[in-house]
Design a protein around this motif. Structure first.
Motif, PDB file in Angstrom:
ATOM      1  N   UNK A 257      -7.477   5.727  -2.128  1.00 43.64           N
ATOM      2  CA  UNK A 257      -8.717   6.204  -2.740  1.00 43.64           C
ATOM      3  C   UNK A 257      -8.574   7.601  -3.334  1.00 43.64           C
ATOM      4  N   UNK A 258      -7.881   8.485  -2.646  1.00 38.56           N
ATOM      5  CA  UNK A 258      -7.768   9.869  -3.117  1.00 38.56           C
ATOM      6  C   UNK A 258      -6.769  10.026  -4.255  1.00 38.56           C
ATOM      7  N   UNK A 259      -6.019   8.967  -4.558  1.00 36.74           N
ATOM      8  CA  UNK A 259      -4.951   9.076  -5.559  1.00 36.74           C
ATOM      9  C   UNK A 259      -5.317   8.461  -6.903  1.00 36.74           C
ATOM     10  N   UNK A 260      -6.524   7.879  -6.994  1.00 35.79           N
ATOM     11  CA  UNK A 260      -6.934   7.213  -8.222  1.00 35.79           C
ATOM     12  C   UNK A 260      -8.417   7.488  -8.446  1.00 35.79           C
ATOM     13  N   UNK A 261      -8.826   7.558  -9.679  1.00 31.14           N
ATOM     14  CA  UNK A 261     -10.222   7.864  -9.964  1.00 31.14           C
ATOM     15  C   UNK A 261     -11.154   6.717  -9.594  1.00 31.14           C
ATOM     16  N   UNK A 262     -10.727   5.472  -9.829  1.00 27.57           N
ATOM     17  CA  UNK A 262     -11.588   4.327  -9.522  1.00 27.57           C
ATOM     18  C   UNK A 262     -10.739   3.231  -8.901  1.00 27.57           C
TER      19      UNK A 262
ATOM     20  N   UNK B  40       0.833  -1.206   0.000  1.00 23.85           N
ATOM     21  CA  UNK B  40       0.000   0.000   0.000  1.00 23.85           C
ATOM     22  C   UNK B  40       0.869   1.257   0.000  1.00 23.85           C
ATOM     23  N   UNK B  41       1.943   1.246   0.792  1.00 21.78           N
ATOM     24  CA  UNK B  41       2.844   2.408   0.828  1.00 21.78           C
ATOM     25  C   UNK B  41       3.494   2.641  -0.524  1.00 21.78           C
ATOM     26  N   UNK B  42       3.971   1.576  -1.150  1.00 19.81           N
ATOM     27  CA  UNK B  42       4.631   1.711  -2.450  1.00 19.81           C
ATOM     28  C   UNK B  42       3.649   2.183  -3.518  1.00 19.81           C
ATOM     29  N   UNK B  43       2.440   1.637  -3.512  1.00 21.21           N
ATOM     30  CA  UNK B  43       1.422   2.078  -4.465  1.00 21.21           C
ATOM     31  C   UNK B  43       1.080   3.550  -4.258  1.00 21.21           C
ATOM     32  N   UNK B  44       0.912   3.954  -3.003  1.00 20.72           N
ATOM     33  CA  UNK B  44       0.567   5.347  -2.722  1.00 20.72           C
ATOM     34  C   UNK B  44       1.669   6.288  -3.201  1.00 20.72           C
ATOM     35  N   UNK B  45       2.920   5.901  -2.982  1.00 20.13           N
ATOM     36  CA  UNK B  45       4.036   6.740  -3.419  1.00 20.13           C
ATOM     37  C   UNK B  45       4.041   6.891  -4.931  1.00 20.13           C
ATOM     38  N   UNK B  46       3.809   5.778  -5.633  1.00 22.06           N
ATOM     39  CA  UNK B  46       3.816   5.820  -7.097  1.00 22.06           C
ATOM     40  C   UNK B  46       2.649   6.646  -7.633  1.00 22.06           C
ATOM     41  N   UNK B  47       1.461   6.389  -7.104  1.00 20.29           N
ATOM     42  CA  UNK B  47       0.276   7.105  -7.600  1.00 20.29           C
ATOM     43  C   UNK B  47       0.375   8.598  -7.320  1.00 20.29           C
TER      44      UNK B  47
END
Length: 601
Positions: free
Chosen positions: A587-592, A480-487
């Motif tokens: 959720x706030x970093x991606x449209x869907x 989750x941390x890595x995804x959030x950083x990338x997004x």
């Protein structure tokens, strides 16, 4: 209530009962005819339905009672006969001889004696109803005990089955498969009704490649052609040969040393599904000489495993390649890998390679699946890449960058199967998606008032990302941390992702308790006729692995919904916790944001 249910089952219409009996004819589930022991009516219906008795398999030695029951109860309809590693072929043939005229399908596999007179006698018979014929013999022992399976001389058959088929023998033949140790005497017969043709496993080819091409063109209805280690003599050609216009599937398996010039001699239209497999015996017999093991130590092993080595230099001969829009990469076993491309019209090209297991330590870093993908489909309008599995083939950040740069139309990326640690392709992908464009020149240093805006993100066309998270490894926090950083990195640079699909996977090491009694004996009507065929393969198969997928918002239910409902209930709290963790961070970093829960045993 139980009596009412039993009564309703016993009153099923005959046609429904027959369908049930057909579904029960699974070779892994034990003898289907046990259902005839339930009651007299089921026995009568089963015995009176010829279609239930048309398939006869003789494995090793015949089950005489069962074969006789099949021949009797099938009445006059066409029958399908399989001989598998049959030892007493003469005795088996004696049972079937009066019914040869009814053969619809005839399969002979793993027969050991190429000189068996009964086999020769059977294949000299006329079979007016035969539609499908396959013939192959068991491999002979290697000529020397000191040869291993990678030796150029391993697996050569010392004796051949000499066969001279006549066209009038099989006037309705639609499928012909000739395998190991079969040698056709005289010219190959042209069966005008043929739709499927297979030449497999070191068959001696009696003609040159131009002769082979002319032979194929004589078949007006040929739809499928498979060639595996079948080698017509190569000749230089002025122009590529055409294949029958009716062809829809083509498969070739051989070493690259032979496959490349073979493919370079034919034009394969883009509406033909193509399967190309680079075989384990990657060099022609004799090329390595007697000192195979000594020479092999100095060979370019990774180069010998890549599937690109078998493709023709002129890609015009494979026009399906530049049309591919979706690619799937698989390496489910360490010794086998595939790159599968699909065109918008649904045609498929599959390129696979076999790696000898002893070479595995040499190819862990050497086999570059994404680089092969780029080399094969460069210039194609690719919109989706899916990594289903990649085994021990590392996919590095630079490999992802190469693929993303090669396909500017790419919109969807998926990583569904990956190893941990240094083999994890998810984290190298996330690193690649945050890569900065290369600097053209350093130039002068900016003053204090210079703008500090970020450079635009690379590959802004990317819309969808699918990542699998495995609960077995408890990796949710880190992922989750890595995804959030990338997004966030991409959103800040003007390339906010439209869709992120997270597949949250579970593993179980037990089966549901109510599976323990599967296969138990059932009480049956004492008046039912006795049916005892003494099946030699009587045994119950372990229940198949169950599966249940539960999709999140915007998703759909898996077709096997309900198999794992109990475990889904048990995991409800963990599902909610995992969903909450990812939702809060992403959720706030991606449209869907979409979730899918997958259970596996």
């Amino acid at each position: 209530m139980a009596n009412e249910e039993a009564t309703s089952i016993l009153r099923l219409p005959e046609e429904v009962l027959v369908e049930i009996f057909l579904l029960a004819q699974d070779p892994w589930e034990g003898p289907w005819y046990r259902l005839l022991w339930v009651c007299r009516r089921w026995s009568t219906v089963g015995r009176g339905a010829p279609i239930l008795w048309r398939e006869i398999e003789i494995r090793e030695r015949p089950n005489v009672a069962f074969v006789e029951a099949c021949l009797r109860n099938s009445q006059t309809i066409p029958i399908d006969v399989t001989f598998s590693e049959t030892v007493d072929f003469a005795g088996s043939l004696a049972l079937l001889a009066p019914h040869i005229g009814r053969f619809r399908r005839l399969h002979l596999a793993g027969i050991k004696d190429t000189k068996d007179a009964a086999v020769h006698r059977l294949l000299s018979e006329t079979m007016p109803m035969l539609e499908e014929l396959s013939l192959s013999f068991a491999a002979s022992p290697p000529p020397r005990l000191d040869l291993d399976e990678y030796s150029p001389r391993y697996g050569e058959d010392t004796e051949l089955f000499m066969w001279a088929p006549r066209i009038e023998q099989f006037p309705n033949l639609q499928s012909l498969s000739l395998g190991r140790a079969v040698s056709i005497q005289g010219p190959l017969p042209v069966f005008l009704t043929l739709r499927k043709l297979e030449f497999h496993d070191f068959l001696p080819a009696p003609f040159t490649l131009p002769d082979f091409a002319r032979f194929l063109l004589q078949h007006p209805h040929l739809e499928e052609l498979s060639v595996r280690k079948y080698r017509p003599t190569l000749e230089k050609v002025r122009a590529p040969f055409a294949l029958p216009g009716t062809l829809r599937k083509f498969s070739l398996e051989d070493n690259a040393h032979y496959a490349k010039p073979f493919l370079s001699s034919f034009y394969l239209p883009p509406d033909v599904d193509v399967s190309l497999i680079r075989a384990r015996d990657y060099m022609d017999h004799g090329d390595l000489g007697a000192n195979f093991s000594e020479v092999a130590r100095n060979l370019d092993v990774p180069g010998m495993l890549t599937v690109t080595r078998m493709l023709p230099d002129d890609r015009y001969l494979l026009p399906i390649l530049p049309l591919v829009s979706k690619v799937v990469v698989r390496r489910e076993f360490e010794s086998f890998h595939s790159i599968i491309g699909t065109t918008p019209s649904g045609n498929v090209v599959e390129l696979s390679g076999r790696a000898p297991d002893p070479a595995e330590s040499d190819v862990r870093d050497g086999l570059k699946l994404l680089r092969d993908l780029v080399a094969i489909f460069a210039g194609a309008p690719l919109v989706e890449i899916c990594i289903e599995s990649h085994g021990s083939s590392k996919i590095r950040e630079e490999d992802w960058v190469l693929a993303l740069n090669a396909f500017p139309t790419l919109e969807c990326l998926s990583v569904l199967g990956t190893g941990g640690g240094e083999w994890d392709a998810r984290y190298t992908l996330l690193d690649a998606l945050q890569s900065a464009p290369p600097k053209k020149s350093r130039g002068k240093k900016k003053g204090k008032g210079s703008s500090s805006t970020l450079t635009p993100a690379l590959w802004p066309q990317l819309k969808s990302l699918t990542i699998l998270a495995d609960a077995l490894h408890k990796e949710d926090e880190e992922l989750a941390e890595e995804l959030a950083m990338c997004l966030k990195n991409r959103a800040d640079r003007g390339s906010r992702l439209q869709e992120l699909r997270l597949i949250l996977k579970y593993f179980y090491y037990r089966r549901p308790d109510d599976w323990d009694d599967v296969g138990g004996d059932e009480d049956h009507d004492e008046d039912a006729d006795d049916v005892d065929y003494e099946d030699e393969d009587d045994g119950d198969q372990d229940a198949n692995d169950g599966r249940n997928d539960e999709r999140g918002a915007g998703g759909y239910d898996d077709e096997d919904d309900g198999e794992c409902a109990e475990d889904d209930d048990e995991n409800a709290a963990e599902n909610a916790q995992r969903r909450k963790l990812y939702t809060e961070k992403l959720q706030s970093l991606v449209e869907h944001l979409e979730f899918e829960f997958v259970n596996r045993w």
